[in-house]
Write an enzyme that holds these catalytic residues in place. Structure first.
Site, PDB file in Angstrom:
ATOM      1  CG  ASN A  11      -0.717   2.168  11.900  1.00 27.49           C
ATOM      2  OD1 ASN A  11      -0.606   1.827  10.721  1.00 27.49           O
ATOM      3  ND2 ASN A  11      -1.237   1.381  12.815  1.00 27.49           N
ATOM      4  CG  HIS A  28      -6.158   2.800   3.175  1.00 26.22           C
ATOM      5  ND1 HIS A  28      -5.195   1.820   3.361  1.00 26.22           N
ATOM      6  CD2 HIS A  28      -6.174   3.052   1.846  1.00 26.22           C
ATOM      7  CE1 HIS A  28      -4.663   1.500   2.185  1.00 26.22           C
ATOM      8  NE2 HIS A  28      -5.242   2.232   1.250  1.00 26.22           N
ATOM      9  CB  ALA A  73       1.442  -0.363   4.792  1.00 18.05           C
ATOM     10  CG  HIS A 104      -4.904  -6.865   0.479  1.00 17.50           C
ATOM     11  ND1 HIS A 104      -4.987  -6.005  -0.586  1.00 17.50           N
ATOM     12  CD2 HIS A 104      -3.830  -6.466   1.207  1.00 17.50           C
ATOM     13  CE1 HIS A 104      -4.012  -5.125  -0.514  1.00 17.50           C
ATOM     14  NE2 HIS A 104      -3.288  -5.378   0.564  1.00 17.50           N
ATOM     15  CG  MET A 110      -5.101  -6.143   7.119  1.00 25.86           C
ATOM     16  SD  MET A 110      -6.452  -5.029   6.697  1.00 25.86           S
ATOM     17  CE  MET A 110      -6.541  -4.011   8.191  1.00 25.86           C
ATOM     18  CB  SER A 111      -0.611  -7.968   2.554  1.00 27.27           C
ATOM     19  OG  SER A 111       0.510  -7.303   3.094  1.00 27.27           O
ATOM     20  CB  SER A 117      -0.872   0.051   1.263  1.00 25.84           C
ATOM     21  OG  SER A 117      -1.948  -0.815   1.141  1.00 25.84           O
ATOM     22  CE1 TYR A 168      -8.906  -5.586   1.574  1.00 22.81           C
ATOM     23  CE2 TYR A 168      -7.078  -6.095   3.021  1.00 22.81           C
ATOM     24  CZ  TYR A 168      -7.635  -5.310   2.035  1.00 22.81           C
ATOM     25  OH  TYR A 168      -6.924  -4.278   1.503  1.00 22.81           O
ATOM     26  CD  GLU A 169      -8.550  -6.931  -2.719  1.00 27.30           C
ATOM     27  OE1 GLU A 169      -8.892  -6.589  -3.857  1.00 27.30           O
ATOM     28  OE2 GLU A 169      -7.363  -6.968  -2.352  1.00 27.30           O
ATOM     29  CG  HIS A 224      -2.809  -1.934  -3.455  1.00 24.13           C
ATOM     30  ND1 HIS A 224      -1.826  -2.858  -3.271  1.00 24.13           N
ATOM     31  CD2 HIS A 224      -3.153  -1.516  -2.228  1.00 24.13           C
ATOM     32  CE1 HIS A 224      -1.580  -3.010  -1.986  1.00 24.13           C
ATOM     33  NE2 HIS A 224      -2.379  -2.198  -1.321  1.00 24.13           N
TER      34      HIS A 224
HETATM   35  N1  HPA Z   1      -3.199  -3.087  11.140  1.00 24.85           N
HETATM   36  C1  HPA Z   1      -3.322  -3.863  10.043  1.00 24.85           C
HETATM   37  N2  HPA Z   1      -2.855  -3.521   8.858  1.00 24.85           N
HETATM   38  C2  HPA Z   1      -2.217  -2.339   8.765  1.00 24.85           C
HETATM   39  C3  HPA Z   1      -2.058  -1.481   9.862  1.00 24.85           C
HETATM   40  C4  HPA Z   1      -2.579  -1.874  11.118  1.00 24.85           C
HETATM   41  O1  HPA Z   1      -2.473  -1.172  12.148  1.00 24.85           O
HETATM   42  N3  HPA Z   1      -1.383  -0.391   9.415  1.00 24.85           N
HETATM   43  C5  HPA Z   1      -1.141  -0.589   8.090  1.00 24.85           C
HETATM   44  N4  HPA Z   1      -1.646  -1.770   7.690  1.00 24.85           N
END
Ligand code: HPA
Length: 273
Positions: free
Chosen positions: A233, A245, A111, A82, A209-210, A29, A84-85, A60
């Site tokens: 973060n 996001h 990320a 991903h 998530m990847s 991302s 989740y898609e 993306h």
């Molecule tokens: N959690 C899950 N996926 C992420 C995060 C997070 O805090 N930050 C960037 N991708």
């Protein structure tokens, strides 16, 4: 799926005059900019490649790039699917296409949220291992013996020699590179603070998530893996900043320069190693 990877590799070879990449790169991302550093680039839309996903997340693109980076011939996915898609197997064909094209190494970027309080947003972490918290696995179903064994080994999945080289490269470039364990969460929601506390207890340093599905497919077919997270973060419950996001893209953008320098030099050192 075997057929898709072979057909995709044929199409890529045809469009590139027979390019023979040594590394396959996956951009996470907001990290698509690394792709603009590739020289003599050929761009192939995922839409032209059988079995490739149709990315749907902001940040993306859906292009495969082939060209030179750090003196190496690379194939690069600008955009990933991903879990989740909805399709846990969506990255099987792209990763097997790396293998079919002759790549020896897969370099994944992503990320991620950070579970260690003193690591600043925008810093980089080499993944040393992962915990698969996603409810599924892209290798389920009949095994494709032409790519790898039924029961692949996941010890040293994140290649120790490549990690050592990454560390050395980062230190030469004056880039702080943390190392840690990545927990793969399904999403698409960000985690709850209780989940983050639980994942920390389990041994995770970052969460995203990847990447886990791609690494499982890569190790199954014998690709050596290097992976770097951009810590965009502090994870849920660790700061007052709400998770969005937009924030992910902002800090991914800040870190993209360092990541680009790191990947370029790493590839060039790898070619010379
Ligand atoms: N959690 C899950 N996926 C992420 C995060 C997070 O805090 N930050 C960037 N991708």
């Amino acid at each position: 799926m075997t057929e898709d990877a072979h057909r995709a590799a044929d199409i890529i070879r045809e469009k590139t005059g027979g390019a023979q990449p040594t590394a396959g790169i996956i951009l996470g991302s907001g990290l698509g900019d690394l792709g603009s550093e590739i020289e003599n680039v050929t761009i192939v839309s995922y839409a032209d490649l059988p079995g490739f996903p149709k990315p749907g997340v902001e940040g993306h693109a859906g292009n495969l790039l082939v060209g030179q980076l750090g003196g190496a011939t690379v194939v690069c996915l600008q955009g990933r699917a991903h879990s989740y898609e909805g399709d846990l197997k969506a990255m099987v064909t792209p990763v097997r296409t790396f293998k079919t094209l002759g790549c020896e190494v897969m370099f994944a970027t992503n990320a991620a949220g950070c579970l260690v309080a003193d690591r600043a947003p925008g810093s980089l972490m080499a993944i040393s291992d992962h915990i698969n918290l996603q409810p599924g696995n892209p290798l389920t179903g009949p095994n494709d013996d032409s790519f790898g064994p039924r029961f692949p080994n996941m010890v040293d999945a994140y290649d120790p020699a490549l990690r050592a080289l990454l560390k050395k490269t980062a230190s030469e470039l004056g880039i702080t590179l943390y190392e840690g364990v990545y927990a793969g969460y399904l999403g698409p929601n960000f985690e709850t603070p209780a989940e983050i506390r639980a994942f920390r207890t389990l041994g995770a340093d970052a969460v995203g998530m990847s990447t886990v599905p791609e690494v499982l497919v890569a190790r199954h077919c014998g690709l050596r893996v290097a992976a770097v997270s951009v810590l965009t973060n502090l994870a849920a419950g660790m700061s007052d900043e709400p998770l969005t996001h937009k924030q992910t893209l902002h800090f991914a953008d800040l870190a993209a320069k360092d990541l680009t320098r790191l990947v370029k030099r790493f590839l060039s050192d790898l070619a010379g190693a």
